[in-house]
Scaffold this active site. Structure first.
Site, PDB file in Angstrom:
ATOM      1  CG  ASP A   1     -21.051  41.974  22.660  1.00 40.95           C
ATOM      2  OD1 ASP A   1     -20.181  42.425  23.416  1.00 40.95           O
ATOM      3  OD2 ASP A   1     -22.274  42.170  22.819  1.00 40.95           O
TER       4      ASP A   1
HETATM    5  P1  NAP Z   1     -22.058  45.592  19.841  1.00 35.80           P
HETATM    6  O1  NAP Z   1     -21.448  44.478  20.599  1.00 35.80           O
HETATM    7  O2  NAP Z   1     -23.389  46.082  20.277  1.00 35.80           O
HETATM    8  O3  NAP Z   1     -21.003  46.809  19.854  1.00 35.80           O
HETATM    9  C1  NAP Z   1     -21.232  47.959  19.143  1.00 35.80           C
HETATM   10  C2  NAP Z   1     -20.046  48.890  19.368  1.00 35.80           C
HETATM   11  O4  NAP Z   1     -20.204  49.962  18.473  1.00 35.80           O
HETATM   12  C3  NAP Z   1     -19.964  49.460  20.762  1.00 35.80           C
HETATM   13  O5  NAP Z   1     -18.856  48.941  21.432  1.00 35.80           O
HETATM   14  C4  NAP Z   1     -19.871  50.992  20.557  1.00 35.80           C
HETATM   15  O6  NAP Z   1     -18.742  51.480  21.281  1.00 35.80           O
HETATM   16  C5  NAP Z   1     -19.651  51.134  19.057  1.00 35.80           C
HETATM   17  N1  NAP Z   1     -20.356  52.276  18.489  1.00 35.80           N
HETATM   18  C6  NAP Z   1     -21.609  52.713  18.778  1.00 35.80           C
HETATM   19  N2  NAP Z   1     -21.896  53.796  18.053  1.00 35.80           N
HETATM   20  C7  NAP Z   1     -20.828  54.044  17.275  1.00 35.80           C
HETATM   21  C8  NAP Z   1     -20.520  55.040  16.305  1.00 35.80           C
HETATM   22  N3  NAP Z   1     -21.391  56.009  15.996  1.00 35.80           N
HETATM   23  N4  NAP Z   1     -19.322  54.984  15.695  1.00 35.80           N
HETATM   24  C9  NAP Z   1     -18.415  54.029  16.009  1.00 35.80           C
HETATM   25  N5  NAP Z   1     -18.663  53.066  16.914  1.00 35.80           N
HETATM   26  C10 NAP Z   1     -19.840  53.081  17.545  1.00 35.80           C
HETATM   27  O7  NAP Z   1     -22.176  45.246  18.283  1.00 35.80           O
HETATM   28  P2  NAP Z   1     -21.871  43.919  17.461  1.00 35.80           P
HETATM   29  O8  NAP Z   1     -20.440  43.533  17.583  1.00 35.80           O
HETATM   30  O9  NAP Z   1     -22.450  44.169  16.128  1.00 35.80           O
HETATM   31  O10 NAP Z   1     -22.672  42.790  18.212  1.00 35.80           O
HETATM   32  C11 NAP Z   1     -24.059  42.672  18.157  1.00 35.80           C
HETATM   33  C12 NAP Z   1     -24.594  42.276  19.509  1.00 35.80           C
HETATM   34  O11 NAP Z   1     -26.010  42.356  19.460  1.00 35.80           O
HETATM   35  C13 NAP Z   1     -24.208  40.859  19.895  1.00 35.80           C
HETATM   36  O12 NAP Z   1     -23.935  40.768  21.268  1.00 35.80           O
HETATM   37  C14 NAP Z   1     -25.472  40.087  19.575  1.00 35.80           C
HETATM   38  O13 NAP Z   1     -25.617  38.926  20.349  1.00 35.80           O
HETATM   39  C15 NAP Z   1     -26.539  41.122  19.905  1.00 35.80           C
HETATM   40  N6  NAP Z   1     -27.813  40.831  19.230  1.00 35.80           N
HETATM   41  C16 NAP Z   1     -27.848  40.771  17.882  1.00 35.80           C
HETATM   42  C17 NAP Z   1     -29.000  40.394  17.251  1.00 35.80           C
HETATM   43  C18 NAP Z   1     -29.054  40.252  15.759  1.00 35.80           C
HETATM   44  O14 NAP Z   1     -29.981  39.620  15.275  1.00 35.80           O
HETATM   45  N7  NAP Z   1     -28.119  40.816  15.019  1.00 35.80           N
HETATM   46  C19 NAP Z   1     -30.151  40.144  17.993  1.00 35.80           C
HETATM   47  C20 NAP Z   1     -30.086  40.252  19.390  1.00 35.80           C
HETATM   48  C21 NAP Z   1     -28.911  40.604  19.975  1.00 35.80           C
HETATM   49  P3  NAP Z   1     -18.646  53.058  21.656  1.00 35.80           P
HETATM   50  O15 NAP Z   1     -19.868  53.360  22.441  1.00 35.80           O
HETATM   51  O16 NAP Z   1     -17.379  53.173  22.434  1.00 35.80           O
HETATM   52  O17 NAP Z   1     -18.589  53.794  20.372  1.00 35.80           O
END
Ligand code: NAP
Length: 457
Positions: A384
């Site tokens: 994301d």
């Molecule tokens: P993300 O959007 O959750 O994407 C994570 C990606 O990692 C997935 O597309 C997944 O695809 C891949 N993945 C999962 N396991 C894996 C593995 N073992 N090896 C390689 N790839 C793997 O992560 P992000 O870009 O870090 O974004 C964070 C999200 O969390 C945002 O939408 C944010 O708003 C939300 N959030 C964050 C917080 C905070 O405080 N940080 C709090 C609330 C919400 P595959 O399944 O195809 O591998």
């Protein structure tokens, strides 16, 4: 003795504030935690000498020892990816402790001042809601409770439970010291129920924001109860936790471009919006040998870690790969989005654990201008936070969220296991771009392959 106790409480409070300040930077964060912990130890020990504490020493010591042992063991054992639920649980304990203090105060104290009793009641409501709400958040993140529970007129039912809780609280305040014990019990039961009901309709994916909100509430409850007890250390600790929690909640909401009301009352994170998923182009695969060559001959590589790197525990291998690139004269930088991963600072902690120096780690604002001059961006387990739909597609649920402009780089490599979506459940336009190649596999395995390929070059 009373003066000494007050001075020690004051020193404890100062240590909380200094500790929190140090936690603002990854370089001093570890020291900050120790300082704040030392402040807590001082405040706890000196309380033994408080003139109003004349008995129960054994119970106090047993409770502190048990709590300390459980916290020490669980803190040592917990995996980084399980940290949000651990925080939920501890936060719930804080709210519960504030509520328990409020219950004792309301039962035992002879109130002569309506304001003090009002604060005791407010602390009780807020602490109890934070307690039961945090426990539900823990259950959801731990996978003990799946999905969301929704029913018709839910917000109205919640509002009714809340109004009943407040009415019972008001009845307690208005009756001074002469309320029926049943009223107090009902007041706590409704407050507990409200915390549960407010949290069950929220998706597990939104829990970090909710936990941060409950954290702020716990601080507020502790602050109120500190005022009631005339304890400055509690008041300061409560206010510090309350304001830090509020700022963190705001920061997360802002970084996700969602108002708090939207987190509390909508359904984000439970699936994407159909319209936003229409993307053109195709995903083009690449293998690790080609990626190693690309990076080895690049001038500048930017690595964007995300939640998947935490799941794969790939940070150590990524750092090994970085060192190899640096030895070849490649400039390598890490770009961290404020909500990458599942809690604020998630990626910074992982990179710090692997030994990545802080001066090559950049925040969104610092690095975003550099992407057009970057030869290769390696997106590892992030989704994301690099989705250009946030910039370009008003129909997308993440529209308006600030993102890392990885798509502006000359080449983008995305490491992920398959076609899994990110946290928001929507398709990522970056994966289909002409300058993007997909490197499929578990983050740690891929980083390992890249290390091997780089060695062979
Ligand atoms: P993300 O959007 O959750 O994407 C994570 C990606 O990692 C997935 O597309 C997944 O695809 C891949 N993945 C999962 N396991 C894996 C593995 N073992 N090896 C390689 N790839 C793997 O992560 P992000 O870009 O870090 O974004 C964070 C999200 O969390 C945002 O939408 C944010 O708003 C939300 N959030 C964050 C917080 C905070 O405080 N940080 C709090 C609330 C919400 P595959 O399944 O195809 O591998």
């Amino acid at each position: 003795m009373d003066l000494i106790i007050q001075i020690i409480y004051f020193i404890g409070a100062l240590l909380f504030i200094l500790g929190l300040k140090m936690m603002g930077s990854p370089i001093t964060a570890r020291k900050g935690i120790v300082w704040a912990g030392f402040g807590m130890l001082l405040a706890t020990l000196i309380t033994y000498f408080h003139s109003e504490i004349t008995h129960n020493y054994i119970w106090m010591t047993v409770a502190i020892a048990l709590g300390g042992i459980v916290a020490y063991i669980s803190g040592k054992k917990v995996a980084m990816t399980d940290m949000p639920q651990m925080i939920a649980l501890y936060n719930g304990m804080g709210g519960g402790a504030a509520a328990a203090i409020a219950a004792v105060v309301l039962l035992k104290m002879e109130f002569t001042n309506g304001i003090v009793q009002t604060l005791a009641v407010l602390g009780a409501v807020i602490g109890t809601v934070a307690f039961s709400g945090s426990l539900i958040a823990f259950a959801k993140l731990q996978g003990l409770m799946k999905g969301v529970i929704r029913f018709p007129m839910q917000q109205w039912v919640n509002a009714l439970v809340f109004v009943i809780t407040l009415t019972l609280g008001l009845a307690i305040i208005l009756s001074g010291n002469n309320y029926a014990i049943g009223t107090l019990v009902a007041f706590f039961v409704f407050a507990l129920a409200f915390g549960v009901m407010m949290t069950i309709p929220i998706g597990g994916a939104d829990m970090p924001v909710v936990i941060s909100l409950y954290n702020a509430l716990t601080g507020l409850a502790v602050g109120f109860e500190g005022y009631v007890l005339g304890n400055p250390a509690m008041m300061i600790a409560g206010v510090v936790v309350g304001s830090a929690g509020t700022l963190l909640t705001q920061l997360m909401a802002k970084a996700m471009n969602r108002p708090i009301s939207n987190v509390l009352f909508s359904n984000f994170g439970e699936g994407g919006d159909g319209e936003a998923q229409a993307v053109s182009g195709s995903m083009k695969e690449i293998d690790s040998t080609d990626v190693a060559v690309m990076m080895a001959f690049a001038e500048k590589v930017v690595i964007i870690p995300g939640y998947g790197m935490a799941v794969a525990q790939a940070q150590h291998k990524v750092w090994e790969m970085t060192k190899q690139l640096q030895e070849r004269g490649v400039t390598v930088k890490f770009a961290i989005h404020p909500v990458a991963g599942r809690m604020p600072g998630h990626m910074n902690v992982l990179l710090a654990e692997a030994g990545v120096p802080y001066d090559i780690i950049y925040d969104l604002d610092e690095i975003n201008e550099e992407f057009p001059t970057t030869d290769v961006v390696l997106v590892i387990g992030a989704n994301d936070v690099v989705n250009p739909a946030a910039r370009t597609d008003p129909a997308s649920p993440i529209y308006g969220m600030p993102i890392l402009n990885a798509d502006y780089a000359k080449n983008v490599i995305v490491v992920k296991r398959g076609k899994g979506t990110g946290f928001s459940g929507i398709e990522n336009h970056l994966f289909f771009a002409d300058n993007t190649r997909m490197l499929y596999g578990d983050g740690q395995d891929v980083a390992n392959d890249l290390v091997t390929s780089l060695k062979e070059l």
